[in-house]
Scaffold this active site. Structure first.
Site, PDB file in Angstrom:
ATOM      1  N   GLY A  77       0.819  -1.215   0.000  1.00 40.01           N
ATOM      2  CA  GLY A  77       0.000   0.000   0.000  1.00 40.01           C
ATOM      3  C   GLY A  77       0.845   1.253   0.000  1.00 40.01           C
ATOM      4  O   GLY A  77       1.921   1.307  -0.582  1.00 40.01           O
ATOM      5  N   THR A 137       3.560 -15.942   9.623  1.00 38.19           N
ATOM      6  CA  THR A 137       3.565 -16.300   8.199  1.00 38.19           C
ATOM      7  C   THR A 137       3.436 -17.812   8.054  1.00 38.19           C
ATOM      8  O   THR A 137       4.078 -18.555   8.807  1.00 38.19           O
ATOM      9  CB  THR A 137       4.816 -15.837   7.422  1.00 38.19           C
ATOM     10  OG1 THR A 137       4.843 -16.514   6.161  1.00 38.19           O
ATOM     11  CG2 THR A 137       6.122 -16.108   8.134  1.00 38.19           C
ATOM     12  N   ILE A 138       2.640 -18.240   7.103  1.00 34.01           N
ATOM     13  CA  ILE A 138       2.547 -19.682   6.854  1.00 34.01           C
ATOM     14  C   ILE A 138       3.861 -20.180   6.261  1.00 34.01           C
ATOM     15  O   ILE A 138       4.143 -21.363   6.296  1.00 34.01           O
ATOM     16  CB  ILE A 138       1.376 -20.041   5.906  1.00 34.01           C
ATOM     17  CG1 ILE A 138       1.569 -19.434   4.516  1.00 34.01           C
ATOM     18  CG2 ILE A 138       0.045 -19.673   6.504  1.00 34.01           C
ATOM     19  CD1 ILE A 138       0.723 -20.101   3.451  1.00 34.01           C
ATOM     20  N   ASP A 139       4.683 -19.271   5.700  1.00 40.80           N
ATOM     21  CA  ASP A 139       5.916 -19.682   5.013  1.00 40.80           C
ATOM     22  C   ASP A 139       7.005 -20.126   5.991  1.00 40.80           C
ATOM     23  O   ASP A 139       7.953 -20.789   5.588  1.00 40.80           O
ATOM     24  CB  ASP A 139       6.471 -18.530   4.162  1.00 40.80           C
ATOM     25  CG  ASP A 139       5.455 -18.000   3.172  1.00 40.80           C
ATOM     26  OD1 ASP A 139       4.558 -18.774   2.782  1.00 40.80           O
ATOM     27  OD2 ASP A 139       5.542 -16.818   2.796  1.00 40.80           O
ATOM     28  N   ARG A 174      -1.002 -42.757 -11.948  1.00 43.61           N
ATOM     29  CA  ARG A 174      -0.611 -41.424 -12.437  1.00 43.61           C
ATOM     30  C   ARG A 174       0.486 -40.796 -11.581  1.00 43.61           C
ATOM     31  O   ARG A 174       0.725 -41.238 -10.460  1.00 43.61           O
ATOM     32  CB  ARG A 174      -1.813 -40.469 -12.338  1.00 43.61           C
ATOM     33  CG  ARG A 174      -2.799 -40.616 -13.452  1.00 43.61           C
ATOM     34  CD  ARG A 174      -3.969 -39.698 -13.201  1.00 43.61           C
ATOM     35  NE  ARG A 174      -4.898 -39.733 -14.326  1.00 43.61           N
ATOM     36  CZ  ARG A 174      -6.160 -39.356 -14.259  1.00 43.61           C
ATOM     37  NH1 ARG A 174      -6.676 -38.935 -13.123  1.00 43.61           N
ATOM     38  NH2 ARG A 174      -6.923 -39.395 -15.331  1.00 43.61           N
TER      39      ARG A 174
END
Ligand code: F6P
Length: 382
Positions: A77, A137-139, A174
């Site tokens: 922002g 953070t999910i990271d 697969r």
């Protein structure tokens, strides 16, 4: 001792943000007789007319299991300088925010965010507004803390996805590829890949070659396992190629990685002739209820942040170290991204349990029937 503090959530949302807000309000109001003002939509809520509201016990009732953030959040922002512009072009924006903070009677700010948001927080602290950081953070890529809240929930979701992909992959013979988030780090891919029994894990910290990945798939076929599961971090890169972005971003919008899963699918079908599908897990990793661990960690972070603030600490971030919450300078936490150590214990454990990282050196190993240990720090399983 502060009488009135603010709380802001910034950057991408993560499961547990509301649990932090709840813990901050309960601890500040009950234990320290402070008022808590919630700032809406990240730091943007401090500009112009301002968007703030007092948070009481009633506002945080029932918040523990709720995903997202009741305060709203924003990336970048008005607090980001346009490309090439001097950082001093932001002086007016910071000044306006600080004037508004003073007008609102807020004496200190608790800022819940990742590297970008905490960078802004550190700047406010330097300008004289006391700030306390809470890592989110999910990271899981923030330095100085062993974990950030949000990561464990993202991990659960990615692992469940891998479990589900196993049965459909096996039924159809697969290859199933799961693309997960993580930005420039492979924490989600590595942890979920191990927990979910992936055959191949591709992470930004270890360059891969499609030939090596194809050889792993083929060697599994030859040994009678006619399906393979691959988890690929969005930031993973084939050696000699560039990271794949959905959107390169600009001064006001962060770049968005994504597309490596589909890239791998196309290349793998070409190389192996095997039917391959790709699933992009995306924001499902971030949305919804935090798991038990994230609720606990977020609550502990929130309460510890208020206690440290009440003791007079500022310019620091709460952090998990050796199972205890401590404080560390925000500047240290944001100085470097915490990456997966490519020769670390967990990578070695993955290799020891037969998982390939698709590195070019591994290619030759897949073709061996018996384990070899010819390559530096790589144990090859046939
Ligand atoms: O940092 C959290 C994260 O979810 C990353 O894993 C991902 O690359 C990015 O945010 C996605 O951002 P956005 O919500 O802007 O799409």
């Amino acid at each position: 001792m502060y009488k009135r503090i603010g709380i802001i959530t910034g950057g991408g949302d993560a499961p547990g943000l509301n649990a932090v807000i709840r813990a901050v309000v309960k601890t500040a109001v009950c234990e320290h007789a402070m008022e808590v003002i919630g700032v809406e939509d990240g730091f943007e809520g401090l500009l112009g007319e301002t968007r703030t509201r007092e948070l009481t016990f009633a506002d945080v009732r029932g918040l523990l299991p709720r995903g997202g953030t009741i305060l709203g959040t924003r990336n970048r922002g008005k607090f980001s300088a346009p490309a090439g512009a001097d950082k001093s072009s932001l002086d007016d924006v910071y000044r306006e925010a600080i004037e508004n903070v003073e007008r609102l009677g807020i004496e200190g700010l608790i800022v819940v965010g990742g590297e970008g948001t905490l960078g802004l927080a550190a700047q406010f602290d330097r300008l004289g507004l006391p700030v306390m950081g809470v890592p989110k953070t999910i990271d899981n890529d923030l330095a100085c803390t062993e974990l950030t809240f949000g990561f464990a929930t993202a991990l659960d979701i990615a692992t469940e996805a891998l479990d589900r992909l196993h049965t459909t992959a096996e039924s159809h013979d697969r290859v199933m590829i799961l693309e997960v988030m993580g930005r420039h780090t492979g924490w989600i891919a590595l942890h979920s890949g191990i927990a979910g029994g992936a055959d191949v894990i591709l992470i930004p910290e270890i360059g891969f070659s499609m030939e090596s990945v194809a050889e792993k798939v083929t060697s599994r076929d030859q040994s009678g396992s006619n399906f393979s599961i691959i988890v690929v971090a969005e930031g993973a890169t084939e050696v000699g190629h560039e990271q794949i972005y959905q959107d390169k971003g600009d001064a006001y919008h962060a770049a968005r990685l994504g597309g490596i899963g589909v890239y791998c699918r196309v290349k793998l079908e070409e190389l192996t002739g095997k039917e391959t599908r790709c699933v992009v897990l995306g924001h499902l990793q971030r949305g919804g209820r935090p798991n038990a661990f994230d609720r606990m960690l977020a609550t502990n972070f929130g309460a510890c942040a208020v206690r440290a603030f009440a003791k007079g600490e500022h310019g620091v971030m709460v952090a998990l170290q050796a199972a205890d919450v401590v404080t560390v300078p925000i500047s240290e936490a944001i100085a470097n991204t915490k990456i997966v150590p490519p020769n670390g214990q967990l990578v070695q454990t993955a290799r020891d349990t037969g998982i390939s990282f698709g590195s070019p050196q591994e290619a030759k190993c897949h073709l061996q029937a018996e384990p070899l240990d010819v390559f530096t720090s790589i144990q090859c399983k046939g």
